[in-house]
Design a protein around this motif. Structure first.
Motif, PDB file in Angstrom:
ATOM      1  N   GLY A 294       1.258  -0.961   0.178  1.00 37.42           N
ATOM      2  CA  GLY A 294      -0.010  -0.080  -0.015  1.00 37.42           C
ATOM      3  C   GLY A 294       0.748   1.382  -0.184  1.00 37.42           C
ATOM      4  O   GLY A 294       1.959   1.926  -0.693  1.00 37.42           O
ATOM      5  N   THR A 295       0.717   2.042   0.942  1.00 33.11           N
ATOM      6  CA  THR A 295       1.209   3.675   1.210  1.00 33.11           C
ATOM      7  C   THR A 295       2.741   3.123   1.150  1.00 33.11           C
ATOM      8  O   THR A 295       3.376   3.774   0.907  1.00 33.11           O
ATOM      9  CB  THR A 295       0.477   3.625   1.957  1.00 33.11           C
ATOM     10  N   SER A 340       7.202  -0.584   6.937  1.00 39.26           N
ATOM     11  CA  SER A 340       6.245  -0.786   7.451  1.00 39.26           C
ATOM     12  C   SER A 340       5.658  -0.504   8.388  1.00 39.26           C
ATOM     13  O   SER A 340       6.441   0.242   9.923  1.00 39.26           O
ATOM     14  CB  SER A 340       6.299  -2.648   7.904  1.00 39.26           C
ATOM     15  N   GLN A 341       4.728   0.688   8.800  1.00 38.31           N
ATOM     16  CA  GLN A 341       4.196   1.669   9.638  1.00 38.31           C
ATOM     17  C   GLN A 341       4.139   0.412  10.741  1.00 38.31           C
ATOM     18  O   GLN A 341       4.691   0.668  12.220  1.00 38.31           O
ATOM     19  CB  GLN A 341       2.946   2.281   9.110  1.00 38.31           C
ATOM     20  N   SER A 342       3.075  -0.357  10.691  1.00 37.28           N
ATOM     21  CA  SER A 342       2.829  -1.040  11.600  1.00 37.28           C
ATOM     22  C   SER A 342       4.014  -2.288  12.159  1.00 37.28           C
ATOM     23  O   SER A 342       4.199  -2.497  13.452  1.00 37.28           O
ATOM     24  CB  SER A 342       1.161  -1.949  11.370  1.00 37.28           C
ATOM     25  N   THR A 345       2.176  -6.770   8.962  1.00 32.14           N
ATOM     26  CA  THR A 345       1.601  -6.324   7.943  1.00 32.14           C
ATOM     27  C   THR A 345       1.561  -7.535   7.371  1.00 32.14           C
ATOM     28  O   THR A 345       2.926  -8.586   7.541  1.00 32.14           O
ATOM     29  CB  THR A 345       2.285  -5.893   6.812  1.00 32.14           C
ATOM     30  N   VAL A 391      -6.504   5.351  10.200  1.00 36.95           N
ATOM     31  CA  VAL A 391      -6.310   3.991   8.858  1.00 36.95           C
ATOM     32  C   VAL A 391      -5.718   4.276   8.224  1.00 36.95           C
ATOM     33  O   VAL A 391      -4.724   3.574   7.578  1.00 36.95           O
ATOM     34  CB  VAL A 391      -7.958   3.348   8.643  1.00 36.95           C
ATOM     35  N   SER A 393      -2.520   6.042   5.870  1.00 38.43           N
ATOM     36  CA  SER A 393      -1.443   6.302   6.596  1.00 38.43           C
ATOM     37  C   SER A 393      -0.719   7.594   6.134  1.00 38.43           C
ATOM     38  O   SER A 393      -0.531   8.145   4.850  1.00 38.43           O
ATOM     39  CB  SER A 393      -0.191   5.087   6.436  1.00 38.43           C
ATOM     40  N   LYS A 472      -4.535   7.839  -0.994  1.00 35.01           N
ATOM     41  CA  LYS A 472      -5.697   8.513  -0.264  1.00 35.01           C
ATOM     42  C   LYS A 472      -6.859   8.337  -0.123  1.00 35.01           C
ATOM     43  O   LYS A 472      -7.777   9.418   0.539  1.00 35.01           O
ATOM     44  CB  LYS A 472      -4.553   9.681   0.412  1.00 35.01           C
ATOM     45  N   GLU A 475      -9.637   5.932  -0.386  1.00 40.02           N
ATOM     46  CA  GLU A 475      -9.978   5.211   0.651  1.00 40.02           C
ATOM     47  C   GLU A 475     -10.828   5.714   1.949  1.00 40.02           C
ATOM     48  O   GLU A 475     -11.487   5.745   2.328  1.00 40.02           O
ATOM     49  CB  GLU A 475      -8.903   4.864   1.575  1.00 40.02           C
TER      50      GLU A 475
HETATM   51  C1  F6R Z   1      -3.274   3.726   3.441  1.00 36.50           C
HETATM   52  C2  F6R Z   1      -2.673   2.744   4.551  1.00 36.50           C
HETATM   53  C3  F6R Z   1      -2.307   1.467   3.769  1.00 36.50           C
HETATM   54  C4  F6R Z   1      -1.742   0.364   4.775  1.00 36.50           C
HETATM   55  C5  F6R Z   1      -1.000  -0.743   4.652  1.00 36.50           C
HETATM   56  C6  F6R Z   1       0.623  -0.967   4.529  1.00 36.50           C
HETATM   57  O1  F6R Z   1      -3.604   4.538   3.346  1.00 36.50           O
HETATM   58  O2  F6R Z   1      -2.246   3.162   5.136  1.00 36.50           O
HETATM   59  O3  F6R Z   1      -2.475   1.326   2.304  1.00 36.50           O
HETATM   60  O4  F6R Z   1       0.216   1.583   3.864  1.00 36.50           O
HETATM   61  O5  F6R Z   1      -1.613  -1.354   4.741  1.00 36.50           O
HETATM   62  O6  F6R Z   1       0.477  -1.234   6.126  1.00 36.50           O
HETATM   63  P1  F6R Z   1       2.073  -1.173   6.946  1.00 36.50           P
HETATM   64  O7  F6R Z   1       2.782   0.173   6.770  1.00 36.50           O
HETATM   65  O8  F6R Z   1       1.298  -0.927   7.938  1.00 36.50           O
HETATM   66  O9  F6R Z   1       3.004  -2.041   6.809  1.00 36.50           O
END
Ligand code: F6R
Length: 590
Positions: A294-295, A340-342, A345, A391, A393, A472, A475
């Motif tokens: 994704g982002t 990855s933000q979280s 994933t 939700v 990012s 963006k 979604e």
């Molecule tokens: C869109 C968004 C998603 C995340 C994707 C990966 O705004 O947030 O596309 O970027 O699900 O998530 P992470 O970065 O947590 O691995």
């Protein structure tokens, strides 16, 4: 996906405590919710469809020190009260909440039905309490029964089990995150830290293949496979409660957009030695592949350009969901950079597994310290954006791009130059995010929000930002939006342009500006309304969103007005930008 929160300890308001904490995890799933509280020798279950945020936690003030709760993002079975978790065993003495998918649940369900078990939901989850009850009847302890059940499951899961007979919680994980919060005479367990951050900042991470049995005064961790006890390290979390609140803002999304005044500068403050070590690893490797979803994937695509233009080096981006196919040419000398933000994933974790199986090294760029990705990687860099709750990012993306750009500069042997360019961009973003600027973009959203389709174009490092802009807008506002490489328009998509079609052009002051202007002219000639994000005004623009000239940091700067535009498109259409339909933060299923 799916929020899980459980409590065992000396407090008497476990029910309301888990509901309150679960509200902080709503971004992980918001189809339906449920809670199970032990009162005397019974389990009281309440559940419903809809969001947990509207639920009054006071009504769950039973006198109990044992409770579990769940907010759901549906996978198996529709969004109904019956399908909401917790699910109970046949005898009603065991309650389970679950995140993930038990792939062989139909097989297990048939086996249990033959033994007389009846099922009330369409979920895969419901087999778990029934199976545990079935195993317990042969004299197994709760812990042993959960372990034996886990050995029978295929798939990825995080489960939390409440049992009236043992007055304990047992949790197990294979693929979906669970974190234990350690208090005085009490334990918390959740799929994410904000659930219990008000109570404790001391945590134990449960790793894949591990389980834990929690009573008010002890926590015993074991391997699911061998049953052997595991000693866990206590970790103190740096996040503050205020970081997870939206404060003066109406939505987390807007707060997190505004956080970019500082978060980019925080991302740049990396340990020099560590950056140089990673730059060397990139220089020495045989093939460097960036992977994310994704982002975060769009940050990697921008990095392809950073490495090419700044470091004169080829790196390749592969979406994590496609990564497995690439195992054919992975080598022990390959370097995989996952973003990855979280850090939770599932597709990213799967890509890391593929890389590890080939013997390749993995560098992770993550926001969440202690996350599964961070712990599984050979090297980890934190972007330090602070908790991201919306939700969609926003600040994580710009932090990821800042770190990737810094590494590209380090590979080029120009770390200081990169740091200065990013700090300058950070300062310009700080100036840019003022109330007049936000109002100007809101005004453009007012003009655009009735449109059904929008197209976004960019060239060079603004091309991935065109793709990200489309994500963006789609979604949060549900407007159909598509991003293109500007030069690709004339090869097909230009057929979609009609009188008044909104087209957003992302530009810099760079070697591709003249080409971008030609592509914009082509759109204009077909009647498009041009909304340009650019440092300079040109007369062909119908609307101009001025951005500072930021050199190589231009994509970082340019995406911010589009985040603001998306936010207002959603708000003006009456949508909740923090919790868009069908989505959830942290996609822990494949
Ligand atoms: C869109 C968004 C998603 C995340 C994707 C990966 O705004 O947030 O596309 O970027 O699900 O998530 P992470 O970065 O947590 O691995």
């Amino acid at each position: 996906m799916c929020g899980i929160f459980g409590y065992v300890g000396s407090r008497e308001d476990a029910g309301s405590l888990v509901i309150k904490g679960l509200k902080k995890l709503e971004y992980r799933g918001y189809d339906s919710w449920g809670v199970a509280v032990q009162t005397n020798a019974h389990i009281e279950v309440s559940k419903d469809v809809g969001r947990i945020s509207g639920v009054d936690h006071e009504q769950f003030k039973h006198s109990s020190g044992l409770a579990i709760a769940h907010s759901r993002w549906a996978t198996h079975g529709g969004v109904t009260k019956q399908n909401a978790h917790p699910h109970l065993s046949e005898d009603g003495k065991i309650a389970v909440v679950h995140n993930g998918i038990i792939e062989n649940y139909l097989e297990l369900k048939k086996m249990l039905q033959k033994k007389g078990h009846t099922f009330k939901s369409e979920t895969d989850t419901e087999v778990i309490p029934h199976l545990i009850q079935d195993l317990k009847k042969d004299g197994m302890t709760l812990e042993d029964a959960v372990r034996a059940a886990c050995q029978m499951f295929t798939g990825r899961y995080g489960i939390l089990v409440l049992d009236t007979e043992t007055h304990a919680l047992v949790a197990a994980r294979t693929g979906s995150p669970l974190i234990v919060g350690v208090g005085e005479g009490e334990y918390f367990i959740a799929s994410d830290i904000p659930a219990f951050l008000e109570q404790t900042r001391i945590v134990n991470y449960l790793d894949d293949g591990e389980m834990v049995c929690l009573e008010s005064n002890k926590a015993i961790f074991r391997s699911i496979e061998t049953g052997k006890e595991i000693q866990k390290r206590k970790i103190e979390i740096a996040w503050k409660v205020e970081d997870t609140e939206k404060g003066e803002y109406e939505h987390y999304m807007l707060k997190e957009i505004m956080d970019q005044k500082e978060s980019i500068i925080r991302a740049v403050h990396q340990d020099e030695e560590q950056i140089m070590t990673l730059a060397k690893a990139i220089k020495d490797c045989v093939g460097c592949i960036l992977s994310a979803c994704g982002t975060a994937g769009k940050a990697c695509m921008a990095a392809d350009y950073f490495f090419s233009i700044i470091a004169k080096r080829h790196v390749n981006f592969v979406p994590s969901s496609e990564f497995k196919i690439y195992h054919h040419f992975l080598l022990p000398e390959s370097l995989i950079v996952v973003v990855s933000q979280s850090g939770e994933t599932a597709d990213v974790l799967e890509a890391m597994k593929t890389a590890k199986e080939a013997g390749s090294k993995v560098l992770a760029i993550v926001n969440v310290e202690g996350s599964s990705v961070a712990r599984a990687a050979d090297y980890t860099l934190l972007i330090n954006a602070g908790p991201e709750r919306a939700v969609a990012s926003t600040k994580a993306l710009t932090g990821q791009m800042a770190v990737l750009m810094l590494i590209a500069y380090a590979v080029a042997g120009k770390l200081n130059e990169g740091r200065m360019a990013l700090l300058e961009a950070g300062a310009k973003i700080n100036d840019m995010l003022n109330p007049r600027y936000i109002d100007h973009i809101k005004g453009i959203a007012e003009v655009l929000h009735h449109h059904k389709d929008m197209y976004i174009i960019g060239k060079s490092w603004n091309y991935p930002m065109a793709l990200e802009s489309a994500i963006k807008i789609q979604e949060v506002s549900y407007i159909h939006a598509q991003g293109f490489a500007a030069g690709e328009l004339k090869h097909g998509p230009i057929a979609l342009i009609e009188e008044g079609t909104p087209c957003i052009a992302l530009m810099g002051n760079d070697e591709v500006t003249a080409d971008m202007l030609s592509n914009i002219m082509e759109l204009k000639a077909r009647g498009a309304t041009i909304i340009a994000v650019s440092p300079e005004r040109h007369e062909i623009f119908d609307h101009w969103i001025k951005v500072p000239d930021a050199g190589p940091a231009q994509p970082i700067v340019n995406i911010i007005p589009i985040q603001i535009l998306s936010y207002y498109l959603a708000v003006l259409k009456g949508k909740d930008p923090d919790m868009p339909r069908n989505l959830a933060k942290s996609v822990t299923v494949k």
